[in-house]
Design a protein around this motif. Structure first.
Motif, PDB file in Angstrom:
ATOM      1  N   LEU A 177       0.825  -1.206   0.000  1.00  0.00           N
ATOM      2  CA  LEU A 177       0.000   0.000   0.000  1.00  0.00           C
ATOM      3  C   LEU A 177       0.863   1.261   0.000  1.00  0.00           C
ATOM      4  CD1 LEU A 177      -2.835   1.232   0.177  1.00  0.00           C
ATOM      5  CD2 LEU A 177      -2.660   1.094   2.667  1.00  0.00           C
ATOM      6  N   ILE A 178       1.914   1.246   0.812  1.00  0.00           N
ATOM      7  CA  ILE A 178       2.819   2.404   0.872  1.00  0.00           C
ATOM      8  C   ILE A 178       3.502   2.629  -0.469  1.00  0.00           C
ATOM      9  CG2 ILE A 178       4.963   3.267   1.896  1.00  0.00           C
ATOM     10  CD1 ILE A 178       4.093   1.897   4.514  1.00  0.00           C
ATOM     11  N   LEU A 179       3.961   1.531  -1.082  1.00  0.00           N
ATOM     12  CA  LEU A 179       4.611   1.639  -2.387  1.00  0.00           C
ATOM     13  C   LEU A 179       3.653   2.181  -3.446  1.00  0.00           C
ATOM     14  CD1 LEU A 179       6.694  -1.675  -2.462  1.00  0.00           C
ATOM     15  CD2 LEU A 179       7.566   0.653  -2.205  1.00  0.00           C
ATOM     16  N   LEU A 180       2.405   1.721  -3.396  1.00  0.00           N
ATOM     17  CA  LEU A 180       1.405   2.204  -4.354  1.00  0.00           C
ATOM     18  C   LEU A 180       1.125   3.691  -4.162  1.00  0.00           C
ATOM     19  CD1 LEU A 180      -1.178  -0.738  -4.397  1.00  0.00           C
ATOM     20  CD2 LEU A 180       0.279   0.006  -6.284  1.00  0.00           C
ATOM     21  N   ILE A 181       1.015   4.089  -2.893  1.00  0.00           N
ATOM     22  CA  ILE A 181       0.738   5.505  -2.601  1.00  0.00           C
ATOM     23  C   ILE A 181       1.880   6.386  -3.097  1.00  0.00           C
ATOM     24  CG2 ILE A 181       0.499   7.197  -0.739  1.00  0.00           C
ATOM     25  CD1 ILE A 181      -1.027   5.028   0.843  1.00  0.00           C
ATOM     26  N   PHE A 182       3.116   5.967  -2.796  1.00  0.00           N
ATOM     27  CA  PHE A 182       4.265   6.756  -3.243  1.00  0.00           C
ATOM     28  C   PHE A 182       4.377   6.767  -4.765  1.00  0.00           C
ATOM     29  CE2 PHE A 182       5.772   6.590   1.145  1.00  0.00           C
ATOM     30  CZ  PHE A 182       6.367   7.833   1.274  1.00  0.00           C
ATOM     31  N   SER A 183       4.046   5.636  -5.391  1.00  0.00           N
ATOM     32  CA  SER A 183       4.076   5.580  -6.855  1.00  0.00           C
ATOM     33  C   SER A 183       3.067   6.548  -7.456  1.00  0.00           C
ATOM     34  CB  SER A 183       3.781   4.154  -7.335  1.00  0.00           C
ATOM     35  OG  SER A 183       4.757   3.261  -6.872  1.00  0.00           O
TER      36      SER A 183
END
Length: 220
Positions: A177-183
């Motif tokens: 989820l964090i990676l998706l948000i940052f992406s």
């Protein structure tokens, strides 16, 4: 007469100078590359819609191979020289001449380095002032300082009741989820910036052009 008037004149001048090279004026190898690259992408897109198998990616793969070949050919000395003489230098001359004309229109001596430095400073100041998002930076830092302890507290409570497998699943999902948000943030930030902060790049271009004038024109 104000700095904003000069800057608007500069932006108007930029609109009269095309930074892109028309397809008809491109070197032959660039035309061939564009045709192959776009054709491969389009064919892959069509195949993915109607066939949806591994063979649909073959045209896309050929496009990527053509991209590598193009990079090799384009970096050759002869091709770089052709692009430099026929496109890059003429564009630079038009742009510098336009900038100099704008400065002369506002009675700014291009040989006066102090005046150019003052313009650069003013451009940087104006760039900061028109940043619509700067006012949200401090509240965002405050919000982050509040959210992080809450997240840590919640994670601690969950760890006390959850099994190791559940904890592992939660950790993996959280990371994803964090990676998706940052992406998403890094993907859409430039677009949002261009929409709400239109002149940011123009100020950078203006500052860059002023520095080029200092380097190549002020001593003539």
């Amino acid at each position: 007469m104000r700095f904003c008037d000069l800057f608007i004149s500069y932006k108007i001048g930029l609109k009269d100078i095309k930074s892109t090279i028309p397809f008809t004026k491109l070197p032959l190898y660039r035309k061939v590359f564009l045709i192959i690259f776009l054709t491969g992408i389009i064919i892959s897109g069509i195949l993915l819609i109607f066939i949806q198998n591994i063979f649909s990616f073959i045209p896309m793969g050929l496009s990527l191979i053509s991209l590598i070949i193009f990079a090799i050919i384009d970096s050759k000395k002869d091709n770089l020289s052709v692009m430099l003489e026929n496109h890059y230098i003429p564009y630079s001359e038009k742009r510098m001449n336009m900038t100099i004309e704008v400065l002369k229109k506002y009675n700014i001596d291009i040989k006066n380095l102090d005046s150019l430095d003052m313009l650069i400073t003013e451009a940087k100041y104006a760039q900061i002032q028109c940043d619509l998002f700067s006012q949200f930076k401090k509240p965002f830092k405050t919000l982050r300082a509040i959210i992080i302890p809450i997240v840590v507290f919640v994670a601690k409570k969950i760890s006390e009741t959850a099994t190791e497998t559940q904890m592992l699943n939660v950790a993996v999902l959280t990371i994803i989820l964090i990676l998706l948000i940052f992406s998403l943030i890094f993907s859409f930030a430039p677009i949002v910036k261009d929409i709400f902060y239109i002149d940011y790049n123009r100020y950078d271009e203006f500052i860059y052009d002023l520095r080029q004038i200092k380097l190549f024109y002020s001593k003539n």
